[in-house]
Design a protein around this motif. Structure first.
Motif, PDB file in Angstrom:
ATOM      1  N   PRO A 236      71.995  43.890  30.047  1.00 51.75           N
ATOM      2  CA  PRO A 236      73.402  43.500  30.268  1.00 51.75           C
ATOM      3  C   PRO A 236      73.749  42.057  29.944  1.00 51.75           C
ATOM      4  CG  PRO A 236      72.251  43.696  32.358  1.00 51.75           C
ATOM      5  CD  PRO A 236      71.310  44.217  31.310  1.00 51.75           C
TER       6      PRO A 236
ATOM      7  N   GLY B  62      71.642  46.062  35.527  1.00 53.32           N
ATOM      8  CA  GLY B  62      71.697  47.221  34.638  1.00 53.32           C
ATOM      9  C   GLY B  62      71.526  48.532  35.378  1.00 53.32           C
TER      10      GLY B  62
ATOM     11  N   GLN C 248      81.371  47.533  26.904  1.00 53.03           N
ATOM     12  CA  GLN C 248      80.156  46.993  27.499  1.00 53.03           C
ATOM     13  C   GLN C 248      79.295  46.308  26.431  1.00 53.03           C
ATOM     14  OE1 GLN C 248      79.163  47.540  30.990  1.00 53.03           O
ATOM     15  NE2 GLN C 248      77.678  45.968  30.519  1.00 53.03           N
TER      16      GLN C 248
ATOM     17  N   GLN D   7      78.356  42.365  26.136  1.00 54.25           N
ATOM     18  CA  GLN D   7      76.966  41.910  26.085  1.00 54.25           C
ATOM     19  C   GLN D   7      76.723  41.011  24.876  1.00 54.25           C
ATOM     20  OE1 GLN D   7      75.204  45.969  28.223  1.00 54.25           O
ATOM     21  NE2 GLN D   7      74.549  45.468  26.166  1.00 54.25           N
TER      22      GLN D   7
END
Length: 263
Positions: free
Chosen positions: A16, A48, A152, A156
């Motif tokens: 992450p 995570g 996501q 990241q």
């Protein structure tokens, strides 16, 4: 060697990028990825949660292990609740220690002025809390919707680049002994090897350009708010001792400015 580097990259892409050190690698996600390749268990990423632990097990063709538990409840996506740090502004003394501690440069401010956290960038890593000498930082739940897989991944990638920029700057500061350095010892050779490769990914450059204007404007507004609030507090203290017509007018003007900026 090339296959090992590729595997480290693939592992790092699943992590992450909170750079929180809860896996035991205080210097971030990439060193943990390298350690996984060398045989370390792949279930230690606390933010995570089980989804990341399972994804890593699948990638590595290893048995699935129970993820390290978080102190926060589990979200709908199977990961622990996302958290954000907030500064109790009235108590901040402007020591700047939290700025050096933040791995993704989500805190802005300057010496002896109140600091603020850009909540859209904060990962809730908690690393800013221990260095704060007046304990004025709290963690609160991030109430935004759980991000989609696409968002996501974009987040990241952005956090990875922000961390690389952060440690490069902190390394220069350490060499020149300017300001406090609140971080772990960094394997600079490892990061140098990977940062150049990631910076050439087109998707990352697009994300950086899209965010640059928003973040820059947000930072400028937050700094301006901090300055106005500091002036307001100073005037209010002076007026509580002795009333002054000019200072009262100045205070009214600053309060209007504060309102205009949406605070």
């Amino acid at each position: 060697m090339n296959s090992q580097i590729a595997l480290i990259q693939n592992i790092d892409a699943l992590l992450p990028q909170t750079q929180c050190g809860l896996c035991g690698h205080r210097d971030g996600c990439l060193p943990y990825a390298k350690s996984i390749v060398n045989g370390e268990d792949a279930n230690k990423c606390v933010p995570g949660g089980q989804p990341v632990a399972d994804a890593l097990a699948t990638l590595l063709a290893r048995p699935k292990l129970k993820a390290e538990e978080s102190v926060w409840p589990i979200q709908s996506d199977g990961r622990p609740q996302r958290m954000k740090a907030v500064i109790r502004e009235d108590e901040c003394i402007g020591c700047t220690k939290c700025i050096s501690a933040c791995p993704v440069d989500a805190i802005i401010g300057s010496g002896k002025l109140m600091h603020s956290i850009l909540t859209d960038l904060c990962t809730g890593c908690e690393l800013c809390i221990p260095p704060c000498p007046v304990d004025c930082i709290d963690l609160v739940e991030d109430l935004k919707e759980v991000p989609t897989e696409t968002l996501q991944i974009a987040e990241q990638n952005d956090l990875r680049q922000r961390y690389y920029s952060h440690i490069q700057r902190e390394e220069k500061r350490r060499i020149h002994r300017k300001g406090p350095v609140v971080r772990a010892e960094i394997d600079t050779e490892l990061f140098a090897q990977f940062s150049a490769q990631f910076s050439n990914i087109p998707e990352i450059k697009i994300i950086e350009k899209a965010k640059a204007g928003i973040v820059q404007q947000d930072a400028k507004t937050t700094i301006e708010l901090a300055k106005i609030r500091t002036q307001i507090k100073k005037l209010e203290k002076q007026l509580s001792v002795r009333d002054d017509e000019k200072k009262r007018a100045q205070l009214d003007m600053l309060l209007q400015q504060l309102s205009a900026l949406g605070a």
